[in-house]
Design an enzyme around this catalytic site. Structure first.
Site, short mmCIF file in Angstrom:
data_model
loop_
_atom_site.label_atom_id
_atom_site.label_comp_id
_atom_site.label_asym_id
_atom_site.label_seq_id
_atom_site.Cartn_x
_atom_site.Cartn_y
_atom_site.Cartn_z
CE1 TYR A 193 -3.75 2.38 0.41
CE2 TYR A 193 -2.78 3.04 2.37
CZ TYR A 193 -3.56 3.09 1.45
OH TYR A 193 -4.60 4.54 1.72
CG ASN A 195 0.46 3.89 4.66
OD1 ASN A 195 0.75 2.75 4.40
ND2 ASN A 195 -0.27 4.43 5.38
CE LYS A 196 0.60 -0.68 5.93
NZ LYS A 196 -0.62 -1.31 5.15
CB THR A 197 8.82 -0.62 4.36
OG1 THR A 197 7.95 -1.96 4.31
CG2 THR A 197 8.35 -0.16 6.08
#
Ligand SMILES: *Cc1c(COP(=O)(O)O)cnc(C)c1O
Length: 397
Positions: A193, A195-197
């Protein structure tokens, strides 16, 4: 960035290489699941298997790319045959996706409380929630700090339960030196997604070393169309022929998304180093304040640092809502992870739960604020956050 601009809570870092690869994908004429998705799956498996040491592990890893982690979690439980008579143990302190996939299959999520120090599922609560209907446990590695997998693995083994890890935050994370994704759970699911790493816009990866589970997930991610049956028994049938073996889903990853993933994955070590660096700076700069800073990983282990969750201690003299508002007034976006499941009307009704059932989750929720932590932040951005936090807390005291 000028000092007066708003610093968002999160922002993906997407550069020229990713953009060129997406454009090349569009020009290739193959935009849905194809060669780039297959390459991304292979490189992801390779990345996890090489782990911390850079040496490949012997165990074969199957990676199934999907259009979200939610889809991957659903496919994992479906492949395990979870159904209406079954219970699945889920931490109460998580995003709704972890529990909702249990409901997709008509099964019952059994919500349990978390540990105060780590925000992670409490193995003692898991143990007391096990019944003869329990089929699986879904640990969530909150913020990228690994759950106590040794204790959970022992519980799962003793009670013959499957472990399905929600590793949406946990790339890269290790438990006792081994990468999350290679710990031998029935399945482990990562999220890409925004905003993930690392990100593919929307996307996820189901990882397993169970070849049958991987095959079922591959079939079910695309309408229940079985290529294996097709290849094995109908190898002389024409290209247009296929067989449907189940009412599957539409969960496949596109090559446009995989084009992003291929380059984000290459940059993951660099992304992670930056996240570590930012987290260390926060740790140092905020150490003297009335805040509980995020738990450190055990010595020698890595945590992904997806989030930087702080807790406002009572002596801070400012509540969570007030703090977030004061930060926003200083141009800084904060967030809350999570609004625990027991706070949502659906889960209250579905599971018959209330805040009295989850004293730790409730206390954490009242105090938790996630500060901005992402690779596109500059050192000056971090300094701005630190200055604002100090200012807000000074005024409150
Ligand atoms: C982001 C997230 C998910 C869902 O990931 P998607 O790829 O958006 O489906 C699941 N669980 C947790 C804990 C998450 O933070």
């Amino acid at each position: 960035m000028s000092d007066r601009s708003f610093l968002p809570f999160a922002r993906p870092e997407i550069n020229g290489e990713e953009i060129n690869e997406v454009v090349a994908t569009l020009q290739s004429g193959w935009v849905t699941t194809g060669p780039r998705t297959r390459a991304f799956e292979e490189r992801f498996a390779d990345y996890l298997a090489r782990g911390k040491t850079g040496e490949a592990e012997a165990q074969p890893l199957h990676c199934v790319a999907v259009n979200s982690a939610t889809a991957g979690l659903h496919l994992a439980l479906e492949a395990l045959g979870i159904g209406p008579d079954d219970e699945v143990i889920v931490p109460n302190y998580t995003f709704t996706a972890t529990a909702e996939v249990v409901r997709y299959l008509g099964a019952t999520p059994v919500l349990v409380d978390v540990e105060e120090h780590t925000f992670n599922i409490d193995p003692a609560c898991v143990e007391s929630a096990i019944t003869e209907r329990t089929r699986a446990i879904m640990p969530v590695h909150f913020s990228g700090l690994a759950c106590d997998m040794t204790t959970l693995q022992a519980l799962a083994k003793r009670h013959d339960l499957a472990l399905v890890e929600d590793a949406a935050h946990a790339l890269p994370t290790t438990w006792q030196g081994r990468m999350v994704g290679t710990l031998g759970s029935a399945a482990c699911v990562f999220s890409f997604y925004a905003n993930k790493t690392m990100t593919t816009g929307e996307g996820g990866m189901l990882v397993t070393n169970d070849a049958d589970l991987a095959a079922r997930a591959r079939t079910m991610r695309l309408h229940g169309i079985s290529k294996d049956v097709f290849d094995r028994y109908h190898s002389d049938t024409p290209d247009w022929y296929y067989e449907v073996v189940a009412p599957g889903f539409k969960y496949n990853m596109t090559d446009i998304a995989a084009a992003l993933g291929l380059h984000q994955l290459k940059r993951l070590p660099q992304f992670h180093a930056r996240r570590e660096d930012l987290a260390r700076r926060y740790d140092e700069a905020l150490a003297d304040l009335p805040l509980r800073l995020p738990a450190a990983a055990p010595a020698g282990d890595i945590q992904a640092r997806h989030l930087y969750p702080v807790r406002l201690l009572p002596e801070a003299g400012v509540g969570r809502d007030e703090f977030i508002e004061a930060m926003a007034a200083r141009g800084i976006g904060c967030s809350v992870h999570f609004i625990p499941l027991h706070r949502h009307p659906y889960w209250q009704a579905c599971c018959g739960v209330s805040e009295a059932d989850f004293p730790v989750s409730e206390a954490l929720f009242q105090q938790e604020v996630s500060l901005p932590l992402y690779t596109a932040m500059s050192d000056a951005d971090l300094e701005r956050v630190v200055t604002a936090v100090r200012d807000v807390l000074k005024r409150a005291c």
